[in-house]
Design a protein around this motif. Sequence first.
Motif, PDB file in Angstrom:
ATOM      1  N   VAL A  64      -1.872  10.155   1.341  1.00  0.00           N
ATOM      2  CA  VAL A  64      -0.906  10.010   2.437  1.00  0.00           C
ATOM      3  C   VAL A  64      -0.012   8.798   2.204  1.00  0.00           C
ATOM      4  CG1 VAL A  64      -0.685   9.452   4.896  1.00  0.00           C
ATOM      5  CG2 VAL A  64      -2.282  11.222   4.157  1.00  0.00           C
ATOM      6  N   GLU A  65      -0.606   7.671   1.848  1.00  0.00           N
ATOM      7  CA  GLU A  65       0.169   6.444   1.648  1.00  0.00           C
ATOM      8  C   GLU A  65       1.144   6.570   0.488  1.00  0.00           C
ATOM      9  OE1 GLU A  65       0.373   3.898   3.650  1.00  0.00           O
ATOM     10  OE2 GLU A  65      -1.155   4.722   4.961  1.00  0.00           O
ATOM     11  N   VAL A  66       0.695   7.161  -0.601  1.00  0.00           N
ATOM     12  CA  VAL A  66       1.582   7.327  -1.761  1.00  0.00           C
ATOM     13  C   VAL A  66       2.699   8.310  -1.422  1.00  0.00           C
ATOM     14  CG1 VAL A  66       1.707   8.198  -4.135  1.00  0.00           C
ATOM     15  CG2 VAL A  66      -0.139   6.649  -3.471  1.00  0.00           C
ATOM     16  N   SER A  67       2.379   9.358  -0.694  1.00  0.00           N
ATOM     17  CA  SER A  67       3.394  10.325  -0.276  1.00  0.00           C
ATOM     18  C   SER A  67       4.466   9.648   0.578  1.00  0.00           C
ATOM     19  CB  SER A  67       2.742  11.462   0.500  1.00  0.00           C
ATOM     20  OG  SER A  67       3.711  12.383   0.945  1.00  0.00           O
ATOM     21  N   PHE A  68       4.044   8.776   1.501  1.00  0.00           N
ATOM     22  CA  PHE A  68       5.010   8.046   2.318  1.00  0.00           C
ATOM     23  C   PHE A  68       5.927   7.196   1.450  1.00  0.00           C
ATOM     24  CE2 PHE A  68       2.229   7.949   6.405  1.00  0.00           C
ATOM     25  CZ  PHE A  68       2.689   9.202   6.743  1.00  0.00           C
ATOM     26  N   LEU A  69       5.365   6.537   0.464  1.00  0.00           N
ATOM     27  CA  LEU A  69       6.185   5.703  -0.416  1.00  0.00           C
ATOM     28  C   LEU A  69       7.166   6.537  -1.226  1.00  0.00           C
ATOM     29  CD1 LEU A  69       3.771   2.987  -1.871  1.00  0.00           C
ATOM     30  CD2 LEU A  69       5.615   2.672  -0.226  1.00  0.00           C
ATOM     31  N   ILE A  70       6.691   7.636  -1.769  1.00  0.00           N
ATOM     32  CA  ILE A  70       7.538   8.483  -2.617  1.00  0.00           C
ATOM     33  C   ILE A  70       8.683   9.089  -1.816  1.00  0.00           C
ATOM     34  CG2 ILE A  70       7.583  10.657  -3.902  1.00  0.00           C
ATOM     35  CD1 ILE A  70       4.762   9.947  -4.897  1.00  0.00           C
ATOM     36  N   HIS A  71       8.378   9.526  -0.608  1.00  0.00           N
ATOM     37  CA  HIS A  71       9.382  10.228   0.199  1.00  0.00           C
ATOM     38  C   HIS A  71      10.155   9.298   1.132  1.00  0.00           C
ATOM     39  CE1 HIS A  71       8.035  14.001  -1.395  1.00  0.00           C
ATOM     40  NE2 HIS A  71       6.787  13.703  -1.067  1.00  0.00           N
ATOM     41  N   GLY A  72       9.921   8.019   1.022  1.00  0.00           N
ATOM     42  CA  GLY A  72      10.670   7.056   1.812  1.00  0.00           C
ATOM     43  C   GLY A  72      10.416   7.139   3.301  1.00  0.00           C
ATOM     44  N   LYS A  73       9.284   7.673   3.708  1.00  0.00           N
ATOM     45  CA  LYS A  73       8.986   7.807   5.133  1.00  0.00           C
ATOM     46  C   LYS A  73       8.268   6.588   5.683  1.00  0.00           C
ATOM     47  CE  LYS A  73       8.778  12.819   5.080  1.00  0.00           C
ATOM     48  NZ  LYS A  73       7.961  14.000   5.279  1.00  0.00           N
ATOM     49  N   ASP A  75       7.611   2.187   4.926  1.00  0.00           N
ATOM     50  CA  ASP A  75       7.950   1.039   4.098  1.00  0.00           C
ATOM     51  C   ASP A  75       6.814   0.023   4.098  1.00  0.00           C
ATOM     52  OD1 ASP A  75      10.147  -0.698   6.465  1.00  0.00           O
ATOM     53  OD2 ASP A  75       8.193   0.222   6.690  1.00  0.00           O
ATOM     54  N   ASN A  76       5.653   0.477   4.497  1.00  0.00           N
ATOM     55  CA  ASN A  76       4.529  -0.431   4.567  1.00  0.00           C
ATOM     56  C   ASN A  76       3.743  -0.391   3.254  1.00  0.00           C
ATOM     57  OD1 ASN A  76       2.402  -2.064   5.198  1.00  0.00           O
ATOM     58  ND2 ASN A  76       2.044  -1.153   7.202  1.00  0.00           N
ATOM     59  N   GLN A  77       4.248  -1.088   2.284  1.00  0.00           N
ATOM     60  CA  GLN A  77       3.610  -1.139   0.979  1.00  0.00           C
ATOM     61  C   GLN A  77       2.212  -1.746   1.094  1.00  0.00           C
ATOM     62  OE1 GLN A  77       5.979  -2.941  -2.075  1.00  0.00           O
ATOM     63  NE2 GLN A  77       4.331  -2.904  -3.564  1.00  0.00           N
ATOM     64  N   GLN A  78       2.010  -2.609   2.077  1.00  0.00           N
ATOM     65  CA  GLN A  78       0.704  -3.249   2.253  1.00  0.00           C
ATOM     66  C   GLN A  78      -0.386  -2.216   2.528  1.00  0.00           C
ATOM     67  OE1 GLN A  78       0.128  -6.622   1.750  1.00  0.00           O
ATOM     68  NE2 GLN A  78      -1.969  -5.861   1.710  1.00  0.00           N
ATOM     69  N   ASN A  79      -0.064  -1.188   3.350  1.00  0.00           N
ATOM     70  CA  ASN A  79      -1.051  -0.126   3.609  1.00  0.00           C
ATOM     71  C   ASN A  79      -1.447   0.568   2.319  1.00  0.00           C
ATOM     72  OD1 ASN A  79      -1.272  -0.521   6.336  1.00  0.00           O
ATOM     73  ND2 ASN A  79       0.068   1.168   6.904  1.00  0.00           N
ATOM     74  N   THR A  80      -0.469   0.871   1.485  1.00  0.00           N
ATOM     75  CA  THR A  80      -0.754   1.535   0.214  1.00  0.00           C
ATOM     76  C   THR A  80      -1.608   0.648  -0.669  1.00  0.00           C
ATOM     77  OG1 THR A  80       1.354   2.699   0.365  1.00  0.00           O
ATOM     78  CG2 THR A  80       0.277   2.681  -1.788  1.00  0.00           C
TER      79      THR A  80
END
Length: 96
Positions: A64-73, A75-80
């Motif tokens: 889920v976290e990587v998908s959010f980063l890839i799709h720009g949904k 911006d919380n890199q800390q969660n990833t």
Amino acid sequence: MPHKHTQGPWKNEGYGIYAQEKYLASVYSPIMDGLLPTEQEARANARLIAAAPDLLAALQSLTVEVSFLIHGKGDNQQNTENELGNSLALLKTLEK
């Protein structure tokens, strides 16, 4: 999404796998050409099987976290980074 497997946490005691004090399975190895895994390998196999629900949860969270980063949904890199750290820590415990 409902799970089809027995809910975790799972734990192992020796060669047995348990969930909420309920017996799930034992690790036995078939005799192949007269060879059996060592006791150390069998116990490591039991630890890996017992970690299955935690591995599934870690993979789902990290995905889920990587998908959010890839799709720009998101911006919380800390969660990833946190989820990746949790996943790596879990894997490290299984490598013992």
